[in-house]
Design an enzyme around this catalytic site. Structure first.
Site, PDB file in Angstrom:
ATOM      1  N   GLU A  80       0.806  -1.229   0.000  1.00 58.73           N
ATOM      2  CA  GLU A  80       0.000   0.000   0.000  1.00 58.73           C
ATOM      3  C   GLU A  80       0.834   1.272   0.000  1.00 58.73           C
ATOM      4  O   GLU A  80       0.618   2.171   0.813  1.00 58.73           O
ATOM      5  CB  GLU A  80      -0.974  -0.014   1.191  1.00 58.73           C
ATOM      6  CG  GLU A  80      -1.855  -1.259   1.187  1.00 58.73           C
ATOM      7  CD  GLU A  80      -2.868  -1.309   2.325  1.00 58.73           C
ATOM      8  OE1 GLU A  80      -2.760  -0.483   3.251  1.00 58.73           O
ATOM      9  OE2 GLU A  80      -3.750  -2.175   2.279  1.00 58.73           O
TER      10      GLU A  80
ATOM     11  N   ASN B  44       2.448  -4.789  -3.297  1.00 57.59           N
ATOM     12  CA  ASN B  44       1.042  -5.171  -3.117  1.00 57.59           C
ATOM     13  C   ASN B  44       0.207  -3.930  -2.842  1.00 57.59           C
ATOM     14  O   ASN B  44       0.642  -3.038  -2.104  1.00 57.59           O
ATOM     15  CB  ASN B  44       0.983  -6.131  -1.913  1.00 57.59           C
ATOM     16  CG  ASN B  44      -0.339  -6.860  -1.767  1.00 57.59           C
ATOM     17  OD1 ASN B  44      -0.857  -7.409  -2.737  1.00 57.59           O
ATOM     18  ND2 ASN B  44      -0.887  -6.865  -0.559  1.00 57.59           N
TER      19      ASN B  44
ATOM     20  N   HIS C 298      -9.980  -5.978  -2.765  1.00 60.34           N
ATOM     21  CA  HIS C 298     -11.086  -5.862  -1.812  1.00 60.34           C
ATOM     22  C   HIS C 298     -12.203  -5.147  -2.560  1.00 60.34           C
ATOM     23  O   HIS C 298     -12.197  -3.924  -2.698  1.00 60.34           O
ATOM     24  CB  HIS C 298     -10.660  -5.069  -0.574  1.00 60.34           C
ATOM     25  CG  HIS C 298      -9.619  -5.788   0.236  1.00 60.34           C
ATOM     26  ND1 HIS C 298      -9.902  -6.945   0.921  1.00 60.34           N
ATOM     27  CD2 HIS C 298      -8.309  -5.526   0.462  1.00 60.34           C
ATOM     28  CE1 HIS C 298      -8.803  -7.370   1.536  1.00 60.34           C
ATOM     29  NE2 HIS C 298      -7.825  -6.522   1.268  1.00 60.34           N
TER      30      HIS C 298
ATOM     31  N   GLU D  44      -5.766 -10.625  -1.945  1.00 60.49           N
ATOM     32  CA  GLU D  44      -6.643 -10.462  -0.773  1.00 60.49           C
ATOM     33  C   GLU D  44      -8.102 -10.372  -1.184  1.00 60.49           C
ATOM     34  O   GLU D  44      -8.878  -9.589  -0.619  1.00 60.49           O
ATOM     35  CB  GLU D  44      -6.249  -9.211   0.023  1.00 60.49           C
ATOM     36  CG  GLU D  44      -4.799  -9.201   0.453  1.00 60.49           C
ATOM     37  CD  GLU D  44      -4.409  -7.999   1.301  1.00 60.49           C
ATOM     38  OE1 GLU D  44      -5.298  -7.273   1.781  1.00 60.49           O
ATOM     39  OE2 GLU D  44      -3.195  -7.785   1.471  1.00 60.49           O
TER      40      GLU D  44
ATOM     41  N   ASP E 101     -11.861 -10.288  -1.646  1.00 63.78           N
ATOM     42  CA  ASP E 101     -13.156 -10.500  -1.001  1.00 63.78           C
ATOM     43  C   ASP E 101     -14.173  -9.569  -1.649  1.00 63.78           C
ATOM     44  O   ASP E 101     -13.809  -8.613  -2.313  1.00 63.78           O
ATOM     45  CB  ASP E 101     -13.120 -10.378   0.536  1.00 63.78           C
ATOM     46  CG  ASP E 101     -12.404  -9.154   1.071  1.00 63.78           C
ATOM     47  OD1 ASP E 101     -12.259  -8.167   0.322  1.00 63.78           O
ATOM     48  OD2 ASP E 101     -11.991  -9.179   2.250  1.00 63.78           O
TER      49      ASP E 101
END
Ligand code: XIL
Length: 984
Positions: free
Chosen positions: A454, A497, A532, A561, A563
């Site tokens: 990030e 990432n 996300h 990651e 979702d």
């Protein structure tokens, strides 16, 4: 079976005896080790000793002699837990030559505030001729002290042997529910953590007439605690629920439920329910589940606030064991159904019981969710802790899973010491030590590392996040982290990432950084896309565009990651999730995995952020709420989302919904401005074909638009619109007015080529059930659902001028058209505004002249003060939630500015300046809103709306907008109107 030694150990560790660690298993006294195993004499002159003169089993028994009263005998501090039932069995025999008598096992205890009681558990007539079995059940419920189990005889002087005394809990205490309602006027085992006073009270009650009043707290963490040591078993899951309410004179506060546990001298705190808003005067339920994942010697749950020491009430607590459903073994393993490594984030509890089984069955990749982050691995400088990291890495290695290491340098979950007194050199030294230590430790075991996490902020001019890392060390922290990681394990794949990489602005900022660093020779192997996402946004096509974009850099890519939140905003919360949303989620996962499969050559793994909904981080972020973003549900059963990945033919069909605003666009294939007021709804790609779709309603019929992406012209290329069962077929072949149309109502259509395919516009018969099928030799992309008429989207324009920002209406404003607020979202009359807009450079100016004779700023909530809200969406994305640069800019009549946006409004909060002036009958607001994320130009369309809040005293009595009638403009940009920038 447990031996006495274990029992004594448990008793010593047990700090509060009311709910102790005992008795999860049988306790046996067999006197085979030559000791009395804790039994002692009861009564003066009595002695107990181990003897081999007689034995029921083995060679030893306990002999009691020297008795002079019937109640004399042998006794032990009993391992009974309040509220748990037991069976007690024992064998007794008299010393040879004595007459028969009754031998009894009895419990003595003293209830709090009461008299000592004696309760018989078992009794039998015993002789010197053989062993007699005594057996009975026992349970006590009132809090008690001095709980003793003893053997006595009806003959005051007889000597007797005892052997093989077994205490078996009837219910396992780790399976027994605990509840507290405080109706008996006691605190029911709740104790203060520090100075807090706990008082059963009738001043408030959730049910019944009493609650526990908590006051005098010394800190946010001080309050009521319940010792649950021995009441939870490792690997088991418990549902916890408690009701809370603010105490007297407390206007607001946030309360949550936490666990304190100690393992081998280390204390840890875990949140079961993150502190949530408790509005004054309301009972709010804190509920969640907790899985005990550790051996513990202290375990306590407690209610705390996120700040402050305000008083509160607590009532109707319950804790119940959650019986796990067995995992499904008749469904395919995810990992067998995808052409890349299928990963899951995991933490310690996820390796136990059914969670561990699910993980092992479906996933061949894992990422420790927290255990390798800086706060977990190096909490203090040079003090490395790898207990949890090692455990997870060992688990994964044993199961042959690929491990992603997450993460070496991040701005979050990093202890303060890292940045303390740190200049660039010291910071990079600390970074180097940290990276080297972790990567070396797991060399050869961890296949890929998220070296930095990030680091992008697309709202900064250079696209880089202003973290402490960046502020102190600039890009060198990234360079150092990659260099050192590569030195420590040259075989590990090193990743950068980030989240939101599927959004074009962030995508490009990350792309530019990776390109730059790779050009410099920084050893970056791959890009991690967190993904996300939410149920609506962004479309799978933007994920695909991102993967295709980064492929041009020749880097590996992983989805790290994934979702899919069921919420589109940061505020909403369901008590129960509408079932159709889960079906929609299944289709969403299907579309995403269609992308991943298509792009499999560029993707080495896809990792979901958690194996099942019950362990998702989205249960607590950005607020505690019921969310279900993953492939397996709370009971670890396959959801529609799972079938979307594994076998979409098992999904229930999806009925999409689309509003058709009133409109009469020209059917000429040229895409009227009217179509641009809204974004096209995605028709997801199948084969090589995809599309965007829109509708407008009118008395003449339904206007339909399909923007088809299909780079190669073929004879099968066509679009079929089916409206209430009637098909209209439009072939790609035609010129400006060409294409064939069908259907009994006739209709009108136009087709035109575009840069990536072709556009179809049609006017067809009115209807609501619409199917759009885009045909191509490689497949059919389909949209299916209901189209419902809606009011036209309002459009206004901004003139190209610069006003003075002073609350005075200068002449520049007269160049812009005036709009009025007339859409009531609260009340039907009250303050309204006349609004005009101007633009220049990167700034949008808005003037609101508000008619409102009585002005109030009394409410603490800015939206309940007399104020004007301006909504601006620079991309006119009409998304159901806010994107980073979408803003709600509020200016009160006195010029006070407040801003809303994504959860922290980070992308917009510094972008507004305003002036306000009261005038006879109302006030004037002028606002200047900077829009740095786009280039403003004539013809630019902005999502735009204005709302006037009318306050009377401390309450808002009316609210009116220009376009959005939903009352949800502060959460959802999709119903705002449109502002077009004019040339002059
Ligand atoms: C989350 C964890 O899942 C939570 O348990 C923790 O409280 C916060 O962090 N992006 C990341 C992950 O890179 O590390 C975050 O994980 C989720 C967002």
């Amino acid at each position: 079976m447990r031996t006495l030694r274990a029992l004594v150990a448990a008793a010593l560790l047990c700090l509060v005896p009311a709910v102790s660690a005992h008795a999860a298993a049988d306790v046996t006294y067999d006197f085979e080790d030559g000791t009395t195993q804790g039994w002692g004499p009861r009564g003066g002159g009595v002695s107990v000793a181990v003897t081999t003169d007689a034995a029921h089993g083995g060679t030893g028994s306990l002999l009691t002699t020297g008795r002079t009263a019937t109640w004399h005998g042998a006794s032990i501090s009993a391992p009974f837990v309040r509220g748990v039932g037991y069976t007690v069995t024992a064998y007794a025999r008299l010393v040879s030559g004595l007459p028969s008598s009754t031998i009894a096992l009895t419990v003595q205890r003293t209830p709090t505030g009461g008299d000592t009681t004696y309760e018989r558990v078992a009794a039998a007539t015993v002789t010197d001729g053989g062993w007699v079995r005594l057996s009975g059940n026992y349970l006590f419920t009132a809090e008690s002290a001095g709980v003793q189990l003893y053997a006595e005889s009806s003959d005051a002087t007889s000597d007797f042997y005892l052997d093989d005394i077994v205490i078996t809990p009837l219910g396992d205490p780790t399976r027994e529910p605990i509840s507290s309602d405080f109706e008996d006027g006691t605190a029911q085992d709740w104790t203060p953590r520090a100075a807090a006073a706990l008082e059963p009270s009738t001043a408030a009650a959730h049910a019944g007439s009493r609650a526990l009043a908590v006051s005098g707290r010394s800190a946010s963490w001080d309050g009521p605690a319940l010792n649950v040591l021995g009441r939870m078993a490792k690997g088991d899951k418990y549902a916890l629920s408690v009701w809370v309410r603010l105490g007297p004179d407390t206007a607001s506060g946030r309360l949550g439920l936490s666990i304190e546990r100690r393992s081998g001298g280390t204390t840890s705190y875990e949140r079961v329910v993150s502190p949530k808003d408790v509005p004054a005067g309301e009972w709010v339920r804190l509920s969640g589940t907790y899985t005990l994942a550790y051996d513990v010697d202290f375990l306590s749950l407690y209610v705390e606030s996120d700040s402050g020491t305000f008083p509160f009430y607590l009532d109707d607590f319950s804790m119940t064991y959650v019986q796990p459903k067995p995992i499904q073994t008749d469904i395919p393993a995810l990992k067998d159904k995808v052409p890349f490594v299928m990963g899951s984030a995991f933490t310690r509890p996820d390796t136990l019981g059914v969670h561990g089984e699910l993980l092992a069955r479906h996933f061949n990749g894992v990422t420790p969710g927290n255990e390798l982050k800086w706060d977990a691995t190096e909490p203090r400088e040079g003090e490395f802790t790898f207990t949890d990291g090692d455990y997870l890495v060992d688990f994964a290695t044993r199961h042959g899973m690929k491990i992603r290491g997450h993460t070496l340098a991040w701005h979050s979950q990093t202890p303060d010491w890292v940045f303390q007194n740190a200049g660039k050199e010291l910071l990079l030294k600390r970074l180097e030590t940290h990276v080297r230590t972790l990567v070396t430790r797991y060399k050869g075991k961890i296949a890929a590392w998220d070296v930095v996490n990030e680091v992008i902020d697309e709202n900064q001019p250079d696209g880089l996040r202003r973290s402490k890392w960046y502020e102190i060390a600039g890009l060198d922290f990234i360079r150092t982290a990659f260099r050192v990681a590569h030195e420590a394990d040259p075989d590990a794949k090193l990743f950068i990432n980030d989240y939101n990489t599927e959004f074009p602005r962030k995508r490009e900022a990350l792309y530019a950084l990776v390109k730059r660093l790779k050009d410099e020779g920084v050893p970056i192997d791959g890009v991690g896309h967190q993904l996300h996402l939410n149920i609506e946004h962004p479309p799978a096509s933007s994920v695909e565009a991102t993967i295709e974009r980064f492929a041009t850099l020749g880097v590996d890519q992983q989805v790290t990651e994934l979702d899919v939140s069921i919420y589109t905003d940061f505020v909403s919360s369901y008590d129960t999730i509408p079932p159709e949303l889960l079906v929609q989620q299944g289709h969403r996962y299907k579309e995403l995995f269609d992308v991943f499969r298509r792009q499999a050559a560029k993707l080495s793994s896809v990792t979901v952020w958690g194996e099942s909904d019950d362990v998702s981080w989205l249960r607590s972020w950005p607020i505690p709420r019921l969310n279900a973003p993953l492939l397996f549900d709370d009971e670890l059963q396959a959801k529609a989302a799972y079938w979307g990945v594994v076998d979409p033919s098992r999904l229930a069909p999806l009925a999409r919904r689309l509003a058709a605003p009133a409109g009469t666009p020209k059917v000429d294939g040229k895409r009227d401005l009217e179509w641009d007021l809204l974004p096209d709804s995605p028709v997801a790609r199948v084969g090589d074909v995809s599309a965007g779709f829109q509708a407008r309603s009118s008395a003449k019929g339904l206007y339909l638009l399909a923007e088809v992406t299909d780079p190669t012209v073929g004879k099968d290329d066509r679009v079929t619109f089916t409206v209430d069962g009637t098909p209209y077929v439009v072939g790609r072949g035609g010129g400006p007015s060409g294409g064939a149309t069908g259907g009994q109502h006739g209709g009108k259509a136009a087709v035109r080529p575009t840069a990536t395919g072709y556009r179809v516009e049609a006017l067809v018969g009115t209807g609501t059930d619409v199917n759009v099928t885009v045909h191509d030799s490689s497949g059919e992309a389909v949209w299916n659902g209901k189209v419902t008429p809606a009011p036209a989207v309002k459009l206004t324009s901004a003139a190209h001028r610069t006003p003075a920002l002073d609350g005075v209406v200068d002449r520049a404003w007269s160049a812009a058209p005036e709009i009025r607020t007339g859409t009531w979202i609260q009340g039907t009359s009250g303050a309204t505004a006349k609004v005009r807009s101007l633009w220049n450079g990167s700034t949008l100016y808005v003037l609101a002249q508000v008619a409102d004779p009585a002005l109030s700023e009394e409410s603490p909530n800015p939206w309940e003060q007399d104020s004007v809200e301006i909504f601006v969406d620079p991309g006119n994305g009409k998304t159901k939630g806010y994107e980073d640069d979408d803003g709600q800019y509020r200016v009160s009549f006195s010029g006070r500015v407040t801003v809303g946006g994504t959860f922290d409004a980070g992308g917009v909060k510094d972008h507004v300046k305003a002036a306000a002036k009261t005038v006879p009958g109302g006030y004037v607001v002028e606002a200047a809103i900077d829009l740095p994320t786009i280039t403003l130009a004539p013809g630019t369309l902005l999502g735009f709306d204005v709302q006037v809040n009318d306050a009377t005293g401390t309450a808002r009595t009316s609210a009116v907008t220009w376009n959005d009638s939903t009352g949800r403009a502060y959460l959802d940009t999709s119903h705002w109107g449109v502002l077009r920038l004019a040339r002059g």
